[in-house]
Write a protein that holds these residues in place. Structure first.
Motif, mmCIF file in Angstrom:
data_model
loop_
_atom_site.group_PDB
_atom_site.id
_atom_site.type_symbol
_atom_site.label_atom_id
_atom_site.label_comp_id
_atom_site.label_asym_id
_atom_site.label_seq_id
_atom_site.Cartn_x
_atom_site.Cartn_y
_atom_site.Cartn_z
ATOM 1 N N ILE B 398 9.802 1.867 2.289
ATOM 2 C CA ILE B 398 8.629 1.123 1.833
ATOM 3 C C ILE B 398 7.399 1.924 2.207
ATOM 4 O O ILE B 398 7.269 2.371 3.346
ATOM 5 C CB ILE B 398 8.542 -0.245 2.521
ATOM 6 N N SER B 399 6.481 2.094 1.259
ATOM 7 C CA SER B 399 5.216 2.760 1.595
ATOM 8 C C SER B 399 4.081 1.911 1.048
ATOM 9 O O SER B 399 4.070 1.503 -0.118
ATOM 10 C CB SER B 399 5.192 4.170 1.029
ATOM 11 N N LEU B 400 3.104 1.644 1.942
ATOM 12 C CA LEU B 400 1.958 0.828 1.549
ATOM 13 C C LEU B 400 1.010 1.678 0.718
ATOM 14 O O LEU B 400 0.785 2.853 1.017
ATOM 15 C CB LEU B 400 1.236 0.324 2.804
ATOM 16 N N GLN B 401 0.425 1.047 -0.314
ATOM 17 C CA GLN B 401 -0.439 1.813 -1.211
ATOM 18 C C GLN B 401 -1.779 2.125 -0.578
ATOM 19 O O GLN B 401 -2.294 3.221 -0.685
ATOM 20 C CB GLN B 401 -0.676 1.025 -2.500
ATOM 21 N N GLU B 402 -2.383 1.104 0.093
ATOM 22 C CA GLU B 402 -3.716 1.323 0.649
ATOM 23 C C GLU B 402 -3.616 1.837 2.077
ATOM 24 O O GLU B 402 -2.930 1.221 2.896
ATOM 25 C CB GLU B 402 -4.491 0.002 0.689
ATOM 26 N N PRO B 403 -4.303 2.929 2.398
ATOM 27 C CA PRO B 403 -4.184 3.472 3.761
ATOM 28 C C PRO B 403 -4.691 2.519 4.837
ATOM 29 O O PRO B 403 -4.164 2.507 5.944
ATOM 30 C CB PRO B 403 -5.011 4.768 3.723
ATOM 31 N N GLU B 404 -5.696 1.677 4.503
ATOM 32 C CA GLU B 404 -6.192 0.791 5.576
ATOM 33 C C GLU B 404 -5.195 -0.313 5.894
ATOM 34 O O GLU B 404 -5.274 -0.932 6.943
ATOM 35 C CB GLU B 404 -7.540 0.164 5.221
#
Lengths: 114, 693
Positions: B398-404
């Motif tokens: 799983i990788s989150l799209q937004e870095p924050e």
């Protein structure tokens, strides 16, 4: 036979007279022994009537009576002035032994009474 | 009390996943199954109550979090119960705490005047106490009153903060009060919750350096966390004390409540590793459906605190279904949600690896799953991957799209899930026949169609062999080895024999040599029914097929042959209840009637009375009792001492034990010996004086 009974009566009477001559302190001890043995006999009669459960209580009761009777007899032997063997033993010492042994005996009896 | 795991096969693969040190799942977010379990566990008793205040609070809070409507109908009774406790004179802080919180959850309208009185009581408790639990109950009660709209301010918050902080230990645990050395992780959670309450109630800002010290304590507390191999983290006590042991669910729930409440009121982040928060979420979800009301409350409340907290919000990857059929061309579907099933922020899910049943890598190509916005599901067509039927571990990333979002959410990176791919298994080249022993020539071979019931009719004697062979092929054309392949022969007299059909790379074949089996068959000749069972979890068309019958001619049984055991009338009767055992107890002894015993007790005293009378008749006197005061005192002490020893014996019989008695006897004995010696030596000196005089 009449002679036998009268002989027995004479025997008992002379025994009684001789006994009356014993010192009072020895008579006290004898009375104590009689009292204690009578207590033991009553306990045995009770046990004969209702059975021996709980046996430890019966034993401790009877043995306390017998034990203290034995100690009283020892005391009598030691205190009796006619007894040459214990001439040097002061009677107070014998009484102290009697008290001490009785206390130990009754501790054991109380433990066994349950 | 074990919860029902939704994916039993996943347990097998957890061990494999350990090799990769990934997080492997088989948890599902909170769903309607949890709601119905909660409704069952918190069923009120006949008069509509939930028990004491604490149980009532747990019930209404769980219903509130889960959105269950049941409690609205019972809220009247619960409100009255809480109001009674608020108004009662001399209530404990604990009762007020629970009563106030019940009123808060149910929104009972409580009089401002009643709350004023409660506030005064609780503030007085805070001022006087130094026990952690009392601080917790009073601060928690005041906080709940403030949340219900009443204005509450805690003056002198710093000193209360200090007082609670003083109970902390260097390993992150907290003591219960200043006197006891007993500390626990559970109390650490309570302390943190109380400190968070103080920060909210304070009129002025609490010293930031103190807050920083508490943050360090939280980090140290998290160093004591325990874990399972699959990435689940939980808290448990170091010392298990049988009376106070609360269990990992209660302890972890306490810490989660404390840490999330504290993080919510202070500025800045807590320095806790994200995977521990995710591990705690998995722990609570991994319980499944809890077995007791308290565990249900702790599970649901902790998950609600984790759902949106200021430390890290855990995101759970779960599969709505773990069985995928090649026949119906199912797609691989994956959900990534919060612990309560709410939508996650925008993220990408990739299929990284597929592992077979012995950790063999099937494919390593990285495929991104497509996202279906309407159903909040990530999906992938697995047909192009050319996966055959069987059990597999799939590794997702799983990788989150937004870095924050990286600092707000925690996903666990790589997740491993186990799935089963099923399909139709083709059975072909099935043959059955009888062959002679030596030559191997087959007398009669019949082709079978195992996809329908067949009725072959064979006959054999003990010198011949039965052969059965067939091939199993998967949809993709490979040889298939199912979990169960059995051939059953059942005699007319209901005696059964099971044989496992061995399989090679090419086919499944069994040869029954009757010469060697004569004894096993108990020399029973006659008609045997044949049945073939082939089954596996990955096989959609598992079957139990009657094949027909076999007339078997066996020689006569010799005298000493074993007989078949008598078949049970009902094969399940051995699982039924056994006969009732009537215990024979030792019959109590017969005791004599009470009157008889009392009569004899009296009789025993008679000789004693006789003794006293005899003494009187002999004329005993106390003339020898010393008249001088000194010796007289010793003499009386001597008699008193003997009396005391006898009294001690009576007490010993009634209630003391031997050691206490011996102790007292020691003291009395020494005293008695001393006094007796003085008395008797005085008496003997008197009597010798009399003799010499």
């Amino acid at each position: 036979m009449p002679r036998a009974t009268s002989d027995a009566k004479l025997l008992i009477q002379s025994l009684g007279k001789a006994y009356a001559a014993t010192p009072t302190n020895l008579k006290i001890i004898d009375l104590y022994v009689v009292f204690v043995v009578a207590t033991a006999l009553i306990q045995v009669a009770y046990m004969g009537l209702v059975g021996s459960f709980p046996f430890n209580s019966f034993l401790s009761g009877v043995l306390s009576c017998i034990g203290t009777a034995v100690l009283a007899v020892c005391l009598r032997i030691q205190v009796n002035k006619d007894n040459k063997e214990f001439k040097d033993l002061p009677p107070e010492r014998a009484f102290a032994d009697f008290v001490l042994c009785n206390l130990v005996l009754h501790l054991v009896i109380m433990n066994f009474l349950g | 009390m074990a919860g029902r795991r939704p994916a039993p096969a996943a347990l097998l693969l957890l061990l494999l996943a350990a090799a990769f040190a990934h997080i492997s799942s088989a948890v599902r977010p909170v769903s309607d199954a949890h709601r119905s379990a909660a409704a069952e566990l918190f069923a009120p008793s006949a008069d509509g109550s939930f028990g004491d205040l604490e149980s009532t609070y747990e019930a209404v809070r769980t219903f509130q979090i889960l959105g269950l409507e049941n409690y609205k109908s019972l809220s009247g009774k619960a409100c009255k119960f809480a109001a009674e406790n608020l108004a009662s004179p001399g209530p404990t802080a604990k009762d007020l705490f629970h009563a106030v919180r019940i009123s808060g959850v149910l929104r009972c309208g409580v009089d401002a005047g009643v709350y004023d009185g409660v506030v005064v009581t609780l503030k007085a408790v805070i001022k006087d106490t130094n026990s952690l639990l009392e601080f917790y109950y009073s601060v928690g009660g005041l906080l709940s009153i403030k949340e219900q709209g009443h204005n509450v301010v805690l003056s002198d918050a710093e000193s209360t903060f200090h007082a609670i902080k003083a109970l902390s230990q260097s390993d992150g645990r907290w003591r219960y009060d200043t006197n006891s050395a007993e500390s626990s992780t559970f109390s650490a959670g309570i302390a943190l919750e109380a400190l968070a309450g103080i920060v909210s109630l304070a009129d002025a800002e609490v010293d930031p350096s103190m807050v920083g010290v508490v943050k360090n304590d939280i980090v140290k507390l998290f160093d004591t966390i325990k874990s399972y191999n699959d990435g689940t983290f939980y808290f448990d006590e170091k010392h298990v004390d049988a009376t106070e042991y609360k269990g990992p669910i209660t302890t972890s729930a306490s810490v989660v409540r404390g840490v999330t409440s504290f993080a919510a009121v202070v500025s800045g982040k807590l320095n806790i590793p994200a995977e521990k928060i995710l591990g705690l979420a998995r722990f609570f979800l991994g319980i499944g459906l809890p077995g007791s009301a308290r565990d249900c409350f702790n599970q649901i409340e902790s998950l609600s605190f984790l759902e949106n907290n200021r430390v890290f919000v855990p995101l759970i990857l779960s599969l709505p279904s773990i069985v995928f059929s090649l026949t119906s061309k199912d797609q691989l579907k994956v959900e990534v949600t919060t612990v309560f099933g709410s939508a996650a922020p925008s993220l990408k899910v990739n299929l990284v690896q597929v592992l077979g049943s012995d950790s063999k890598v099937i494919t390593s190509e990285n495929k991104e799953l497509q996202y279906d916005l309407d159903n909040n599901v990530h999906y992938l067509d697995i047909a192009p991957l050319k996966i055959d039927v069987g059990k597999y571990s799939i590794v997702f990333e799983i990788s989150l799209q937004e870095p924050e979002h990286e600092t707000v959410y925690v996903t666990g990176g790589r997740n491993t899930e186990s799935i089963i791919v099923t399909g139709l298994i083709k059975v072909n080249k099935a043959e059955i026949g009888i062959s002679d022993n030596d030559a191997g020539t087959v007398e009669s071979v019949q082709k079978l169609d195992l996809l329908k019931d067949t009725k072959v009719s064979l006959s054999a004697n003990h010198l011949q062999k039965l052969r059965l062979s067939f091939q199993l092929t998967t949809p993709l054309g490979h040889t298939f080895k199912p979990h169960q392949v059995f051939l059953k022969l059942k005699h007319e007299s209901k005696v059964e024999h099971l044989f496992v059909v061995p399989g090679s790379a090419r086919q499944f074949k069994i040869v029954l040599d009757f010469l060697g089996l004569v004894e096993k068959f108990y020399y029973l000749s006659g008609r045997y029914d044949l049945e073939l069972a082939v089954g596996d979890a990955a096989m959609e068309n598992s079957f139990l097929r009657p094949l027909g019958h076999l007339e078997l001619d066996l020689p006569e049984a010799p005298e000493k042959a074993p007989r078949p055991s008598a078949q049970a009338v009902d094969p399940f009767s051995k699982f039924g209840p056994k006969a009732e055992i009537s215990h024979i107890f030792h019959a109590p002894e017969k005791r004599p009637p009470k009157e008889l015993s009392l009569a004899f007790t009296g009789l025993t005293l008679l000789p004693f009375i006789g003794f006293l009378l005899g003494l009187v008749r002999l004329g005993v006197n106390l003339k020898n009792f010393p008249s001088l005061p000194g010796p007289a005192a010793f003499a009386s002490l001597f008699h008193a001492g003997i009396g005391a020893v006898l009294l001690l014996y009576v007490l010993f019989w009634l209630k003391l034990d031997l050691f206490t008695t011996l102790k007292y006897l020691g003291f009395l004995g020494i005293f008695l010996v001393f006094v007796g010696h003085r008395t008797l030596s005085y008496l003997s000196s008197v009597s010798t004086k009399q003799k010499t005089a």
